[in-house]
Design an enzyme around this catalytic site. Structure first.
Site, PDB file in Angstrom:
ATOM      1  N   LYS A 176      -4.646   6.785  15.037  1.00 17.60           N
ATOM      2  CA  LYS A 176      -5.746   7.418  14.336  1.00 17.60           C
ATOM      3  C   LYS A 176      -6.809   7.662  14.990  1.00 17.60           C
ATOM      4  CE  LYS A 176      -4.209   4.950   9.799  1.00 17.60           C
ATOM      5  NZ  LYS A 176      -4.599   3.868   8.992  1.00 17.60           N
ATOM      6  N   GLU A 189      -2.693   9.402  -1.746  1.00 18.32           N
ATOM      7  CA  GLU A 189      -2.010  10.369  -0.671  1.00 18.32           C
ATOM      8  C   GLU A 189      -0.814  11.046  -1.207  1.00 18.32           C
ATOM      9  OE1 GLU A 189      -1.047   8.000   2.912  1.00 18.32           O
ATOM     10  OE2 GLU A 189      -3.226   7.578   3.002  1.00 18.32           O
ATOM     11  N   GLN A 211       0.833  -1.204   0.105  1.00 22.56           N
ATOM     12  CA  GLN A 211       0.015  -0.060  -0.076  1.00 22.56           C
ATOM     13  C   GLN A 211       0.843   1.190   0.026  1.00 22.56           C
ATOM     14  OE1 GLN A 211      -4.172   0.373   1.813  1.00 22.56           O
ATOM     15  NE2 GLN A 211      -2.876   1.466   3.366  1.00 22.56           N
ATOM     16  N   GLU A 226       4.626  -1.634   8.425  1.00 23.76           N
ATOM     17  CA  GLU A 226       3.305  -1.581   8.976  1.00 23.76           C
ATOM     18  C   GLU A 226       2.335  -2.787   8.482  1.00 23.76           C
ATOM     19  OE1 GLU A 226      -0.438   1.778   8.642  1.00 23.76           O
ATOM     20  OE2 GLU A 226       1.678   2.211   8.460  1.00 23.76           O
ATOM     21  N   ASP A 237       4.058   0.041   4.171  1.00 27.84           N
ATOM     22  CA  ASP A 237       2.861  -0.296   4.710  1.00 27.84           C
ATOM     23  C   ASP A 237       2.198  -1.649   3.857  1.00 27.84           C
ATOM     24  OD1 ASP A 237       0.184  -0.837   5.795  1.00 27.84           O
ATOM     25  OD2 ASP A 237      -0.336   1.468   5.429  1.00 27.84           O
TER      26      ASP A 237
END
Length: 757
Positions: free
Chosen positions: A670, A538, A496, A618, A575
């Site tokens: 988060k 992103e 990701q 991650e 990630d």
């Protein structure tokens, strides 16, 4: 204590002493009753070879009002004494034997010749600040250890007992005597009962503190309960304030002792911001003062109406205009300041909500809090593309906005803005589901963060400084996306995120400069190879690669092209977001047309760590693959940071469980996964208790909201992840940290070790 005649242990207690071996078969003992307590019968037993104490709980307490409480509370006291002995052996008497069903136990006898009652010393006008500091220091250490325990919340889940012994007889009973301020007292009861931070002793008063040769000793913990440690601090300080009326000649020494105890205790807090606990203590104190006059357990030494009226008058004024600082409270009590001159925390006047748009062109919730002094705070809920099963649920935006405008607004109106914990607790209780499915996680997180902004505005402080609460802020090491992938790039690549961590940077500004250089170098390489396809969700480059390894190779080349040393100046983070690759018990790497089992994925990721300068991974395994996560942590945990995102979903309980399991060694925080700021802070506390670093993180769907930048700095997490270094919803966060760095000037500290504190 004084002898209390006509009070001898019954046959069941005598049988217990023989059964436990405290009195040998055929021996007898003399029993000296002790008076002074209202909740138990206590004797000193003198046998031929020793003396010890026996304590048996009373079903009806020795007070004028009817006051009933379960005798099983002695079992909680025994648990507390044993647990506290493991933390501070010199701070409690040793338990010798117990019978929980009978409500009786025996403990070592601490003779008054060596263990003087603090109450007796204060009675004679001897108030020593040094003693107050020792009490505050020891109490904080006990609370600190219990707060970081993974089992204390279950072992001391004594809500009913604490309500019966403390909430009802002190706050609720007093509310019945003072109906005009009953709402304030009932609200204090509600907040105290709902706040869960550590194990509370419940009766930290001078009569239950013995001054031993090795420091203060705490006794009489039958109210032990996992709840709000502010109660213990307020309960103890309450007695120091009342002693001023009892022994007016010791006023100045009592004031100094109050200050030294407060300071030592607050200095020992690490489970929550000290200022939050201090505010709860300052708000609770006047309620306890009034309770010791008009509740079910009035102090025995204030028996003239002049003294009682003095306490009532000041306590009532402080209840209606509570200060936030204990220093201000003491000044009012000692009549050095009028309550009207102490600035009280503004309260919530209005809660508004509106639809706004995120970086993916999707609607989201913005909440705005308006205070009764005209100040406001607002925040916007982010949204994720990769969503963990256990995280707070974002509901339809129009429904969430309606919930904010109606149900949430009605519930929060009038609440003090400084009490973030109480506000968030009310949101949690109001929702009533484990995952915010009724009100919507997007509604609760927007409101919770807006409250934080409004509270900082009320204090006239920058948000990061308000969050720090007096602690030293820390500028985070950025973790910045260079190539997108997975759900951020329509699965053009399996992994990701391919990110960098500029480990060689000496300042935050330098870290961003290094990242920008690598980002441009990566774009140049892709342009040269005809691979440039725009950017992912992103802001990282769209991953036009044939394999995950090619992306890693290109990232190393980009670092070198930018004239940095891979692994020395710039490390790599990935990630995996492995839950999205999970198909049954296997993992599909579709870009490479490969299916791997858990063990094979562990080996592949380990091989990448050997080949590339990877310092952080991650979600390497799926959120339900506990064995795989534990295996990868065992294999690579001493070399790389293994971060739980979907695996932990910003949950304190999951973090504690994963730590015990040996799965992961770091956590992504988060706020919208948890649903409130307070729950996010609890996750950070759990991570620190496990010795883990934490990374504050943005989501795929972001806006101009910069709350997380302030959380990272104020909480001192040491790491921040918000996507790439392009697109304004990302750069807004990075630029905000640059401004904070500038504001800190020469005092700025930068997390060069990227969070391993």
């Amino acid at each position: 204590m004084e002898a209390h005649t006509g009070d001898q242990p019954d046959d069941a207690v005598i049988e217990f002493l023989h059964r436990s071996g405290l009195i040998a078969s055929g021996e007898t003992a003399e029993f000296e009753p002790l008076a002074g307590g209202v909740s138990s019968s206590i004797w000193i037993a003198h046998s031929p070879d020793r003396s010890f104490c026996i304590k048996k709980a009373l079903p009806r307490l020795r007070v004028a009002a009817e006051w009933l409480a379960p005798v099983t509370r002695n079992a909680a006291e025994v648990r507390w004494l044993k647990a506290a002995a493991r933390i501070l052996p010199d701070a409690v008497p040793r338990v010798l034997a117990e019978d929980a069903d009978l409500g009786v136990f025996a403990m070592e006898y601490l003779p008054p010749s060596s263990y003087e009652s603090w109450k007796e010393r204060l009675r004679h006008g001897v108030a020593e600040p040094e003693t107050g500091a020792l009490v505050g220091e020891r109490l904080a250490k006990l609370h600190r250890s219990f707060a970081h325990s993974g089992t204390a919340d279950r072992e001391f889940a004594n809500d009913a007992t604490f309500y019966a012994l403390r909430i009802e007889p002190y706050l609720i009973a007093t509310a019945r005597v003072h109906p005009d301020i009953a709402g304030i007292l009932e609200r204090l009861a509600e907040v105290t009962a709902a706040t869960k931070r550590s194990v509370v002793h419940g009766d930290v008063s001078p009569k239950n503190i013995l001054l031993g040769p090795n420091g203060p000793v705490f006794i009489d913990a039958e109210c032990a309960w996992f709840g709000d440690p502010a109660f213990d601090l307020a309960f103890c300080l309450n007695h120091l304030l009342l002693k001023k009326v009892w022994v007016p000649a010791a006023e100045q020494d009592l004031l100094r002792t109050f200050a030294s105890l407060t300071r030592a205790y607050l200095d020992g807090i690490n489970w929550e911001p000290p200022r939050s606990l201090e505010e709860r203590t300052a708000h609770l104190l006047p309620g306890l003062l009034l309770a010791r006059i008009d509740g079910k357990s009035p102090v025995e030494y204030l028996n003239d109406e002049v003294s009682k009226d003095t306490v009532r008058r000041i306590a009532r004024k402080l209840l209606t205009s509570p200060p936030d600082r204990l220093e201000d409270f003491a000044a009012v009590w000692h009549q050095k300041r009028s309550p009207s001159t102490v600035r009280r925390s503004p309260s919530i006047a209005q809660v508004r909500a509106r639809r706004v748009w995120d970086s993916r062109g999707r609607p989201t919730v913005e909440a705005e809090i308006a205070l009764d002094n005209g100040l406001t705070g607002r925040a916007i809920a982010p949204a994720g593309a990769s969503v963990g099963v256990g995280e707070a649920i974002a509901i339809d935006v129009d429904r969430a906005i309606g919930n904010v405008k109606n149900e949430i607004a009605a519930a929060l109106r009038g609440m003090p803005i400084a009490d973030q914990d109480a506000i968030d607790d009310r949101l949690i209780t109001l929702d009533g589901t484990p995952n915010k499915a009724r009100l919507g996680g997007n509604a609760t997180v927007a409101v919770s963060m807006a409250v934080l902004h409004a509270a900082a505005a009320a204090k006239r402080e920058p948000l990061w400084r308000y969050i720090a609460g007096g602690a030293e802020p820390l500028l985070p090491m950025p973790m910045i996306q260079i190539f997108g992938g997975g759900a951020h790039a329509d699965f053009a690549l399996d992994i990701q995120d391919f990110l960098i961590i500029p480990v060689g940077a000496s300042t935050f500004a330098e870290a961003l400069l290094m990242t920008a250089n690598v980002y441009r170098a990566a774009g140049g390489l892709m342009r040269d190879r005809g691979q440039l396809r725009g950017v992912a969700d992103e802001g990282g480059w769209w991953p036009a690669f044939v394999s995950n390894a090619e992306a890693l190779d290109t990232l190393v080349e980009a670092i070198e092209r930018a004239e940095y040393r891979p692994g020395t100046d710039v490390g790599i983070a990935i990630d995996v977001a492995a839950s999205q690759l999970r198909r049954g018990l296997s993992y599909d790497l579709r870009a490479e047309n490969v299916t791997l089992d858990s063990g094979q994925l562990v080996e592949r990721l380990s091989g990448w760590c050997d080949r590339y300068p990877i310092v952080s991974i991650e979600d390497p395994l799926a959120e339900n693959d506990h064995d795989g996560m534990r295996a990868f942590t065992a294999k690579m945990g001493n070399r790389v940071q293994i971060v739980g995102d979907d695996y932990l979903v910003t949950s304190a309980a999951r973090i504690s469980a994963a730590s015990s399991l040996g799965a992961c060694n770091a956590v992504l925080l988060k706020p919208n996964q948890a649903g409130t700021v307070t729950e996010t802070a609890a996750a950070l506390t759990a991570a620190r208790a496990a010795g883990w670093p934490a990374i504050v993180s943005a989501r795929s769907g972001e806006t101009e909201d910069v709350t997380i930048a302030h959380l990272a700095v104020g909480w001192g997490t040491g790491q921040l992840k918000v996507g790439s270094i392009t697109r304004s919803e990302r750069t807004a966060k990075w630029n905000e940290v640059l401004r904070i760095e500038e504001a800190l000037g020469s005092s700025a500290r930068f997390a060069r070790d990227f969070g391993r504190r």
